[in-house]
Design an enzyme around this catalytic site. Structure first.
Site, PDB file in Angstrom:
ATOM      1  N   TRP A 226     -10.190   6.075  12.143  1.00  0.00           N
ATOM      2  CA  TRP A 226      -9.699   5.838  13.360  1.00  0.00           C
ATOM      3  C   TRP A 226      -9.283   7.444  13.972  1.00  0.00           C
ATOM      4  O   TRP A 226      -8.727   8.289  13.206  1.00  0.00           O
ATOM      5  CB  TRP A 226      -8.402   5.334  13.364  1.00  0.00           C
ATOM      6  CG  TRP A 226      -7.683   5.352  14.789  1.00  0.00           C
ATOM      7  CD1 TRP A 226      -8.080   4.951  16.045  1.00  0.00           C
ATOM      8  CD2 TRP A 226      -6.498   6.304  15.233  1.00  0.00           C
ATOM      9  NE1 TRP A 226      -7.487   5.375  16.879  1.00  0.00           N
ATOM     10  CE2 TRP A 226      -6.452   6.041  16.594  1.00  0.00           C
ATOM     11  CE3 TRP A 226      -5.685   6.974  14.591  1.00  0.00           C
ATOM     12  CZ2 TRP A 226      -5.382   6.838  17.400  1.00  0.00           C
ATOM     13  CZ3 TRP A 226      -4.660   7.767  15.195  1.00  0.00           C
ATOM     14  CH2 TRP A 226      -4.473   7.605  16.475  1.00  0.00           C
TER      15      TRP A 226
ATOM     16  N   GLU B 167     -11.932   1.751  13.110  1.00  0.00           N
ATOM     17  CA  GLU B 167     -10.991   1.144  14.065  1.00  0.00           C
ATOM     18  C   GLU B 167     -11.121   1.545  15.397  1.00  0.00           C
ATOM     19  O   GLU B 167     -11.085   2.807  15.685  1.00  0.00           O
ATOM     20  CB  GLU B 167      -9.551   1.494  13.414  1.00  0.00           C
ATOM     21  CG  GLU B 167      -8.263   0.979  14.118  1.00  0.00           C
ATOM     22  CD  GLU B 167      -6.888   1.519  13.634  1.00  0.00           C
ATOM     23  OE1 GLU B 167      -7.043   2.156  12.962  1.00  0.00           O
ATOM     24  OE2 GLU B 167      -6.073   0.718  13.940  1.00  0.00           O
TER      25      GLU B 167
ATOM     26  N   LYS C  36     -10.018   1.587  19.569  1.00  0.00           N
ATOM     27  CA  LYS C  36      -8.550   1.593  20.528  1.00  0.00           C
ATOM     28  C   LYS C  36      -8.976   1.675  21.720  1.00  0.00           C
ATOM     29  O   LYS C  36      -9.989   2.201  21.999  1.00  0.00           O
ATOM     30  CB  LYS C  36      -7.835   2.977  19.909  1.00  0.00           C
ATOM     31  CG  LYS C  36      -6.625   3.143  20.479  1.00  0.00           C
ATOM     32  CD  LYS C  36      -5.616   4.036  19.615  1.00  0.00           C
ATOM     33  CE  LYS C  36      -4.374   4.034  20.424  1.00  0.00           C
ATOM     34  NZ  LYS C  36      -3.255   4.471  19.494  1.00  0.00           N
TER      35      LYS C  36
ATOM     36  N   ASP D 158      -7.104  -3.493  15.166  1.00  0.00           N
ATOM     37  CA  ASP D 158      -5.687  -3.524  15.142  1.00  0.00           C
ATOM     38  C   ASP D 158      -5.297  -3.954  16.453  1.00  0.00           C
ATOM     39  O   ASP D 158      -5.803  -4.064  17.456  1.00  0.00           O
ATOM     40  CB  ASP D 158      -5.329  -1.989  15.276  1.00  0.00           C
ATOM     41  CG  ASP D 158      -3.856  -1.583  15.406  1.00  0.00           C
ATOM     42  OD1 ASP D 158      -3.381  -2.147  16.377  1.00  0.00           O
ATOM     43  OD2 ASP D 158      -3.442  -0.778  14.458  1.00  0.00           O
TER      44      ASP D 158
ATOM     45  N   HIS E  38      -4.569  -2.651  19.891  1.00  0.00           N
ATOM     46  CA  HIS E  38      -5.471  -1.835  20.613  1.00  0.00           C
ATOM     47  C   HIS E  38      -6.405  -2.418  21.534  1.00  0.00           C
ATOM     48  O   HIS E  38      -7.577  -2.119  21.724  1.00  0.00           O
ATOM     49  CB  HIS E  38      -6.471  -1.114  19.374  1.00  0.00           C
ATOM     50  CG  HIS E  38      -5.650  -0.453  18.441  1.00  0.00           C
ATOM     51  ND1 HIS E  38      -6.133   0.497  17.621  1.00  0.00           N
ATOM     52  CD2 HIS E  38      -4.386   0.237  18.583  1.00  0.00           C
ATOM     53  CE1 HIS E  38      -5.301   1.407  17.018  1.00  0.00           C
ATOM     54  NE2 HIS E  38      -4.300   0.997  17.609  1.00  0.00           N
TER      55      HIS E  38
ATOM     56  N   HIS F 120      -5.629  -4.562  11.104  1.00  0.00           N
ATOM     57  CA  HIS F 120      -4.193  -4.064  11.206  1.00  0.00           C
ATOM     58  C   HIS F 120      -3.342  -4.733  11.794  1.00  0.00           C
ATOM     59  O   HIS F 120      -3.454  -4.953  13.066  1.00  0.00           O
ATOM     60  CB  HIS F 120      -4.333  -2.448  11.786  1.00  0.00           C
ATOM     61  CG  HIS F 120      -4.725  -1.392  11.065  1.00  0.00           C
ATOM     62  ND1 HIS F 120      -4.666  -0.127  11.443  1.00  0.00           N
ATOM     63  CD2 HIS F 120      -4.960  -1.251   9.541  1.00  0.00           C
ATOM     64  CE1 HIS F 120      -5.002   0.747  10.638  1.00  0.00           C
ATOM     65  NE2 HIS F 120      -5.013   0.241   8.954  1.00  0.00           N
TER      66      HIS F 120
ATOM     67  N   ASP G 239       0.688  -0.676  23.407  1.00  0.00           N
ATOM     68  CA  ASP G 239       0.287  -0.256  21.718  1.00  0.00           C
ATOM     69  C   ASP G 239       1.695   0.315  21.065  1.00  0.00           C
ATOM     70  O   ASP G 239       1.497   1.537  20.658  1.00  0.00           O
ATOM     71  CB  ASP G 239      -0.818   0.327  21.598  1.00  0.00           C
ATOM     72  CG  ASP G 239      -1.054   0.834  20.316  1.00  0.00           C
ATOM     73  OD1 ASP G 239      -1.022  -0.104  19.341  1.00  0.00           O
ATOM     74  OD2 ASP G 239      -1.850   1.884  20.183  1.00  0.00           O
TER      75      ASP G 239
ATOM     76  N   ASP H  99       3.444  -0.317  18.292  1.00  0.00           N
ATOM     77  CA  ASP H  99       3.611  -0.477  16.853  1.00  0.00           C
ATOM     78  C   ASP H  99       4.978  -1.092  16.264  1.00  0.00           C
ATOM     79  O   ASP H  99       5.543  -0.321  15.673  1.00  0.00           O
ATOM     80  CB  ASP H  99       3.143   0.836  16.342  1.00  0.00           C
ATOM     81  CG  ASP H  99       1.738   1.132  16.355  1.00  0.00           C
ATOM     82  OD1 ASP H  99       1.018  -0.031  15.335  1.00  0.00           O
ATOM     83  OD2 ASP H  99       1.338   2.006  16.837  1.00  0.00           O
TER      84      ASP H  99
ATOM     85  N   ASP I 110       0.204  -2.079   9.974  1.00  0.00           N
ATOM     86  CA  ASP I 110       0.285  -0.689  10.564  1.00  0.00           C
ATOM     87  C   ASP I 110       1.347  -1.056  11.792  1.00  0.00           C
ATOM     88  O   ASP I 110       1.204  -1.258  12.709  1.00  0.00           O
ATOM     89  CB  ASP I 110      -0.961  -0.353  11.258  1.00  0.00           C
ATOM     90  CG  ASP I 110      -1.228   0.812  11.947  1.00  0.00           C
ATOM     91  OD1 ASP I 110      -0.250   1.649  11.803  1.00  0.00           O
ATOM     92  OD2 ASP I 110      -2.071   0.997  12.748  1.00  0.00           O
TER      93      ASP I 110
HETATM   94  C1  RNT Z   1      -3.368   4.382  15.760  1.00  0.00           C
HETATM   95  C2  RNT Z   1      -3.881   3.617  14.715  1.00  0.00           C
HETATM   96  C3  RNT Z   1      -4.072   3.913  13.291  1.00  0.00           C
HETATM   97  C4  RNT Z   1      -2.709   4.689  12.897  1.00  0.00           C
HETATM   98  C5  RNT Z   1      -2.574   5.093  11.538  1.00  0.00           C
HETATM   99  C6  RNT Z   1      -1.354   5.785  11.422  1.00  0.00           C
HETATM  100  O1  RNT Z   1      -3.117   3.791  16.923  1.00  0.00           O
HETATM  101  O2  RNT Z   1      -3.463   2.335  14.753  1.00  0.00           O
HETATM  102  O3  RNT Z   1      -4.217   2.852  12.474  1.00  0.00           O
HETATM  103  O4  RNT Z   1      -1.418   3.797  13.324  1.00  0.00           O
HETATM  104  O5  RNT Z   1      -3.700   5.626  11.227  1.00  0.00           O
HETATM  105 ZN    ZN Z   2      -4.029   0.781  13.318  1.00  0.00          ZN
END
Ligand code: RNT
Ligand code: ZN
Length: 417
Positions: free
Chosen positions: A184, A225, A227, A258, A261, A285, A293, A295, A325
């Protein structure tokens, strides 16, 4: 009061009446590893003393007790594993190399030996490791990594990717479990770009150079990945969904989604089946975005449940590679890890306890009224008693009393940091 076993027996019979085998579900779930991210424990800081977290991601909060050293982080991971049923993997970032002489290797110079302690940790516990190149929190990442128009900087980051493939191979060989290596990059622009194609073309070329290093595809599953945006990269990211998916499909690597994303009304639960039509394996993820986003810690919420249903009812447990994640620095980090991991497992169990064939049949026979009725009534089935049995078989506390161990740990360990 009835014992847990008696409660389970009743639940088992109720599920059996709708054709669901609870014992089979428990056994399946006990064998299902989730790749737990190492970075919840220290707010994505890593061990390079690199300073601020960059790359458009952000941890917020300053709850005391964050891990400051490899020893502390590993001790915390052990505590977490003692509170989660089943055996899992640990997902390590390249910024978590361990430098015994204090001399940090630059990202293009990292070697398997810098991750020896992680391998020892994994081997002692009989678990696997996954890996991630770190394309952020580094001075040379400021204006782009694999998309950088400066060829020297771009070459540096290509070397980083190749170094990470070597470390991933080392992880797989040593632990005996294949290693997923997820790429990523945050690269993008805050404001309207003049050239959207150039950075993507360079990203593609950089990835081709990294994959061109030659590696054992049985040992290392490279994923990419996508985004949609990052903080400071609101207008454009090179690794958009279309880019990442097309790249993965044309190169025979694994696409990784993810669920933070995408645009806020898009859901990954709807994307899983689309990708399963085309890709032998996909990776996730699992996270929780709140308005953006962000997290947040994963919860047992509708979308997590829906994602896990898509994996279970499409018989894709061996095709969808699961990882967590998220990073929350505002609450006890051990609890954050445990809550998120247990939530994913609860969602998996819920999916396994649904009469999925029956529900599908109702859809195919256009019995939408009955389908809606049954989907709602099933929510009242005694899944909690099956969950408790699942935890008991794993030797783990099923109810909220696991939190006592976290309180003790906070008092005896975390508060002394
Ligand atoms: C970031 C991505 C990625 C990170 C990690 C730390 O938006 O989700 O996966 O969270 O690599
Ligand atoms: Zn991620």
């Amino acid at each position: 009061m009835m014992t847990q076993k008696e409660l389970y027996q009743i639940a088992k019979e109720r599920y059996a009446a709708i054709g669901v085998d609870t014992d089979a579900a428990i056994e399946k779930l006990l064998k299902l590893p989730i790749s737990m991210h190492c970075w919840q424990g220290d707010d994505v800081k890593g061990f390079e003393n690199a300073g601020a977290l960059t790359g458009g991601i952000q941890t917020t909060g300053n709850y005391p007790g964050a891990a400051r050293t490899p020893e502390e982080l590993m001790q915390d991971i052990d505590k977490v594993f003692s509170l989660i049923p089943g055996k899992h993997k640990v997902n390590v970032h390249a910024s978590y190399g361990i430098y015994e002489d204090g001399k940090v290797a630059d990202r293009d110079q990292i070697k398997p030996e810098h991750f020896k302690k992680w391998v020892e940790f994994a081997k002692e516990r009989g678990i696997g490791l996954d890996f991630n190149p770190t394309y952020f929190s580094h001075p040379s990442a400021e204006n782009g990594t694999l998309t950088n128009p400066n060829e020297e900087i771009r070459a540096f980051w290509i070397r980083h990717g190749i170094a990470c493939i070597r470390i991933s191979e080392y992880f797989a060989r040593e632990t005996g479990y294949p290693c997923l290596m997820n790429i990523w990059i945050p690269d993008g622009f805050k404001d309207i770009p003049a050239d959207r194609l150039g950075p993507r073309a360079r990203y593609m070329d950089s990835l081709d150079q990294i994959l061109g290093c030659g590696y054992d595809k049985e040992l290392v599953y490279v994923t990419i990945e996508s985004k949609v945006f990052g903080i400071g990269f609101e207008s454009y990211t090179a690794g958009s969904a279309e880019f990442a998916l097309s790249y993965a499909m044309t190169r025979g690597i694994v696409p990784l989604m993810d669920n933070g994303h995408y645009h806020p009304t898009e859901v990954v639960s709807d994307k899983i089946s689309a990708l399963l039509c085309f890709s032998p394996k996909i990776a996730l993820h699992v996270t929780r975005g709140v308005r953006w986003d962000s997290d947040h810690v994963v919860r047992y919420d509708d979308e997590t449940q829906e994602m896990m249903k898509e994996i279970v009812r499409n018989d894709a447990l061996d095709r969808v590679i699961l990882a967590t994640d998220y990073f929350d620095a505002s609450i006890n980090r051990i609890a954050a890890w445990v809550i998120g991991m247990r939530s994913v497992q609860k969602a998996l169990l819920n999916a396994m306890l649904l009469p999925n064939a029956k529900l599908k049949e109702l859809q195919d026979s256009l019995s939408f009224t009955e389908l809606m009725m049954l989907q709602e009534e099933l929510k009242m089935y005694p899944m909690g008693d099956v969950w408790n049995e699942f935890c008991a078989r794993a030797g783990i506390v099923g109810d909220e009393s696991w939190f006592d161990a976290v309180k003790d740990y906070e008092k005896n360990v975390l508060s002394k940091r």
